[in-house]
Enzyme design. Structure first.
Site: not given
Lengths: 550, 415
Positions: B51, B53, B79, B112, B242, B316
């Site tokens: 991830d 983000h 993500d 996401h 993911h 994740h």
């Protein structure tokens, strides 16, 4: 600071609405609080319920009391003095109830000392929080009995259910989720409801009219909510409670909301008891809203003001530029029309982002004091957009992409909440979803720092495992029996005993006593089920997608 | 300098690019992605990332630590967006790099990368704030629908190659027996774990085959799975996804059959691949997230065995140490967002898998372990020997002055 005197100051309490007390003339029928908001559409029912009206009334009543007040004694110079309500203000009298509840909060704080955080490896949240919560749960009845008067706890009642049932439900919902090891504004809301219950039962009102209108309210905010927030911050730090379902930088605050409301009121312009709540302006010595990004200014103000107290906590826990990790608060800090304006915006936002969001309010339980019955005086839900965008049970197609953004453009009365349009779901798709699979298992939280599915309320539909080797799922009961029964995890492993044993202690506490699962291989749809257990434990608002309050 | 290169250099400087250009890049990316299979085949060497983000500065730190594109091959497990302040810059940069170096970078979808989730967790708000309209969000979401669901890394080596920066330091070759090496962001080795650990484990009576194990004849990761990973130095195939497994998916081939070009559904195989988490449970469990499932060690080992995988790499979940191997190293969580959300205090990691050069006839190396080759071909082997794994662990990018933006008009509530 002195200001020119106004003409006349009414001595009577203002006619601002306040939360109505129960009438003591007849016994009251208490109801064990239950979850009523099961899907998105129920939020619109909530928004015209008595409970919603009561929550808003109580919040506005407390908020109003936090604005500085023109002192009724006019000084010799003919100027009115202004009384402000800083956190360390000495001018507030605490009733016996408030003093007792302060002790209650201290006791909860001491339980943290009894249950030190687990030093072992962990993903994020500390599992010892479960022990803290369990301890509180076990002691709740005793704590409430020792700290609340008999006339409150044993309020004249007409059935087996006592006021204590309703009180303890909101009380226990106030400190985060022991399953998910997180905390959010839904828990904060529960504490507000707990205080609201005591108010309705007459626990907070002084027997004789207090000479200073608003004293009872201020005692609640500064005497109880402030120490409550202190306790919560200690819990968050001690057990690294997750900002549940965090929206990261795109939320107001990871955990809290109400300190921004009351804190902005503390800096608002002074009012007289009869004045309307100000919607702009500041008290003369209020700091510049832009000071929130300045550590030194925050340090100066955080012990006097609730807004800065919350900001101070953000500075404590976050590393990085303020404008980057808290862009919303940063933007708000640019407001030029004063703390009154910020206060007004915060209330609008609370209404839209907390009370109108399915993920936040879905676990709010309703009893007699906060009732799901329709309020005959309620205006139709102010924003049908909320309802239109609440999650339905299922279904989300790519076609909804347009709908997500659409509401933004549409004119809207009241609160044009940018966020309101975000919650997504496809109106109309629901019908397509096979009804029997509509499970409403409790969102069973685990200690994860993860993202919750916005639609997370329970699982729908299970599937055929494929090779039949290990039917992963099996579940109890039949759909018809489910509505009444406590909710079990809608499905579980094909080895009932072992799997339940493995799962239940940590994640599926309510799934222990489950009948053996049906034969493996063919999954049975999870049933819709009421969920008392979940109602008791208020999962944090944050995981849910449209939740985004801070 | 092409427009694309210009966009890349703008984005590397953390500046957003004009809306029409976003549109064009998204369009090109879709044309590329539409051709990709649900499970992209990726050849080692490759660096696997978790991830991001929207933590742009930390993504730059990742490239600094792991090597820049196109010098290092990357596989990002989704993500990219939400929660962080720079989801736009992060995702668009990765997308531009994908368009510019399609064979050097692989992007797969995270939970996401979805309309519904991004409207809730920040990316939508960010697009509105930075562009004043939702158009860019819409373009990005259209790309999300085309992202692959997983990747299969083939041709990995069971041994570790010298670190890319090692060469300048003329360090000695890594001992063949090293299975796992952990390095910090200054390229210093902080820990090494030998493979003997695994041998002990394998002699522990766990290599009996479950009943019904198919005989193997085809390439790894296919239904007709085989152990033809190549030489005895092969590290086996690594499935990257993911979230994790799905009760509906018992073979990699079943992933290939999904219709992925859509919003992430609330349930079903595609949803599970993006939402599930491993957990110490028997078989399957309900996920606290409300989507996907929890799956236990037996599920992973069986899946890996049936599909001839040596490892599943997934993201994740925040892990404080940046990566976490579970279930006897049959699955690993890789997390690449340090000090997540500015407050979690975690480090991040990336996972480097080396290339098995022995099978390409480049070098024929023997590690003097005669037992290994027969073992590797044994149809009864329950746990395949894993690839050599180098984890590079790094911390959040330094907080150098990033400039303070002008305040934007505030949210409607405050107007």
């Amino acid at each position: 600071m002195d200001e020119p005197a106004a003409t006349s100051i009414p001595h009577s309490a203002s006619n601002a609405p306040s939360l109505e007390l129960l009438s003591r003339t007849q016994p009251h029928i208490f109801i064990n609080p239950l979850k009523k908001i099961d899907e998105g559409q129920d939020v619109s029912t909530f928004l015209i319920s008595k409970a919603y009206g009561d929550i808003m009334t109580f919040l506005l009543q407390l908020n109003r009391a936090m604005f500085p007040l023109y002192n009724q004694d006019v000084s010799t110079s003919g100027k009115k003095r202004v009384q402000t309500w800083d956190v360390d203000c000495q001018a507030i009298e605490y009733s016996e109830t408030v003093r007792n509840l302060r002790h209650l909060l201290e006791e909860l704080d001491q339980i943290i000392d009894e249950v030190p955080p687990d030093p072992g490896p962990r993903r994020f949240g500390n599992a010892s929080f479960k022990k803290w919560y369990q301890t509180v749960e076990e002691r709740t009845s005793g704590l409430l009995k020792s700290r609340l008067s008999k006339s409150t706890l044993q309020y004249p009642h007409d059935s087996d259910v006592t006021a204590e049932s309703e009180l303890s439900s909101y009380f226990l919902g106030s400190f985060g989720s022991s399953q998910r090891l997180d905390y959010g504004s839904g828990h904060e809301l529960s504490f507000l409801a707990f205080l609201g219950c005591i108010w309705k039962l007459g626990g907070f009102t002084s027997s004789s009219e207090h000479p200073h209108p608003g004293n009872d309210e201020r005692a609640i905010v500064l005497g109880l909510i402030v120490p409550y927030l202190t306790l919560i911050r200690r819990l968050i730090l001690t057990y690294t409670l997750e900002p549940a379902g965090s929206h990261g930088v795109w939320g107001l605050d990871d955990h809290s909301f109400i300190p921004y409301i009351f804190g902005s009121a503390q800096y608002g312009p002074a009012i007289s008891p009869s004045d309307q709540r100000p919607i702009e302006g500041s008290r003369p010595n209020a700091p510049d809203p832009a000071d929130v990004a300045k550590i030194s200014a925050v340090e100066r103000q955080r012990h006097q003001n609730m807004y800065f107290g919350a900001i101070g906590f953000i500075h404590d826990v976050k590393k990085g530029p303020f404008w980057e990790h808290s862009p919303m608060l940063y933007d708000i800090s640019g407001i030029r029309t004063g703390w009154g304006k910020i206060n007004k915006g915060m209330i609008k936002m609370y209404n839209a982002e907390v009370l109108s969001k399915f993920p936040v309010v879905q676990h709010f339980p309703f009893g007699s004091l906060f009732s799901f019955d329709q309020d005959p005086n309620a205006k139709p839900p102010p924003t049908s957009i909320h309802a239109a965008n609440q999650p339905v049970r299922d279904g989300f197609g790519s076609s909804s992409a347009e709908k997500v953004a659409a509401p933004r453009e549409s004119p809207q009365l009241g609160t044009p909440a940018p966020w309101a349009s975000r919650a997504t779901s496809v109106p109309g798709v629901e019908a397509v979803t096979a009804a029997p699979r509509a499970s409403r298992g409790p969102p069973i939280p685990g200690p994860s720092v993860g993202t919750a599915a916005p639609w997370a309320r329970g699982r729908t539909a299970m599937i055929n495992p494929g090779d039949g080797a290990a039917a992963p799922l099996a579940r109890k009961g039949t759909p018809s029996s489910a509505a009444e029964s406590e909710t079990a995890a809608p499905w579980a492993s094909s080895q009932p005993a072992a799997a339940s044993a493995a799962l239940s202690p940590t994640r599926f506490p309510q799934s222990g006593a489950r009948p053996p699962p049906p034969p493996a291989g063919r999954p049975i749809p999870p049933e819709a089920a009421g969920d008392d257990a979940a109602a008791q434990s208020m999962p944090p608002p944050t995981r849910a997608p449209w939740t985004k309050p801070p | 300098m092409s427009d694309l290169d210009k966009a890349i250099s703008e984005l590397r400087a953390c500046k957003i690019i004009p809306e029409p250009q976003v549109r064009e890049i998204c369009h090109k990316a879709r044309e590329l992605l539409i051709e990709e299979a649900n499970v992209v085949q990726v050849d080692a060497p490759v660096t696997i990332c978790g991830d991001i983000h929207g933590q742009f500065h930390d993504l730059m730190e990742l490239f600094r630590v792991g090597g820049d594109v196109p010098d290092t091959n990357y596989l990002f497990m989704g993500d990219f967006v939400d929660r962080g302040f720079y989801s736009l810059e992060s995702f668009l940069l990765l997308l531009c790099l994908k368009v510019r170096y399609p064979d050097r970078i692989t992007l797969i979808r995270g939970n996401h990368e979805s309309r519904q989730i991004t409207t809730v967790y920040g990316f939508y708000d960010e697009c509105l704030r930075k562009y004043g309209s939702a158009n860019v969000w819409r373009y990005c979401c259209e790309v999300f629908d085309y992202l692959a669901l997983g990747a299969l890394v083939l041709g990995t080596s069971s041994t570790l190659e010298p670190s890319f920066t090692d060469q300048s330091q003329a360090t000695e070759a890594v001992d063949d027996d090293v299975e796992i090496e952990i390095m910090n962001s200054r390229n210093e080795i902080t820990a090494r774990f030998p493979r003997s650990r695994r041998r002990l484990f394998e002699s522990d009576g766990l290599n009996s085959s479950p009943p019904g194990t198919p005989s193997k004849a085809g390439p790894p990761g296919t239904g007709a799975t085989s152990d033809s990973g190549g030489s005895h130095l092969s590290g086996g195939a690594v499935l990257c996804v993911h979230g994790g497994l799905s009760p509906l998916i018992d073979s990699v081939d079943k992933i290939r059959l999904l219709d992925r070009k859509q919003e992430v559904p609330h349930e079903g195989a595609m949803c599970d691949l993006l939402w599930s988490d491993p957990d110490e449970i028997d078989t399957w469990g309900l996920s606290p997230r409300g989507a996907g499932f929890l799956f236990g060690p037996d599920i992973v080992k069986r899946f890996n065995h049936l599909n001839d995988l040596s490892l599943i790499a997934r993201a994740h979940q925040l892990v404080m140490e940046g990566f976490k191997e579970m279930f006897d190293s049959s699955i690993v969580t890789v997390w690449s967002a340090p000090n997540y959300c500015y407050r979690c205090g975690n480090v991040a990691a990336i996972l480097e898998l080396g290339e098995d050069t022995s099978n390409g006839g480049v070098v024929s190396r023997s590690n003097g372990d005669p037992g290994r080759s027969s073992q590797a071909f044994s149809p009864n082997q329950a746990l395949r020997s894993g690839p050599g794994r180098r984890y590079r662990v790094f911390e959040a990018a330094p907080q150098d002055p990033r400039g303070m933006p002008a305040k934007k008009p505030v949210a409607d509530y405050f107007l």
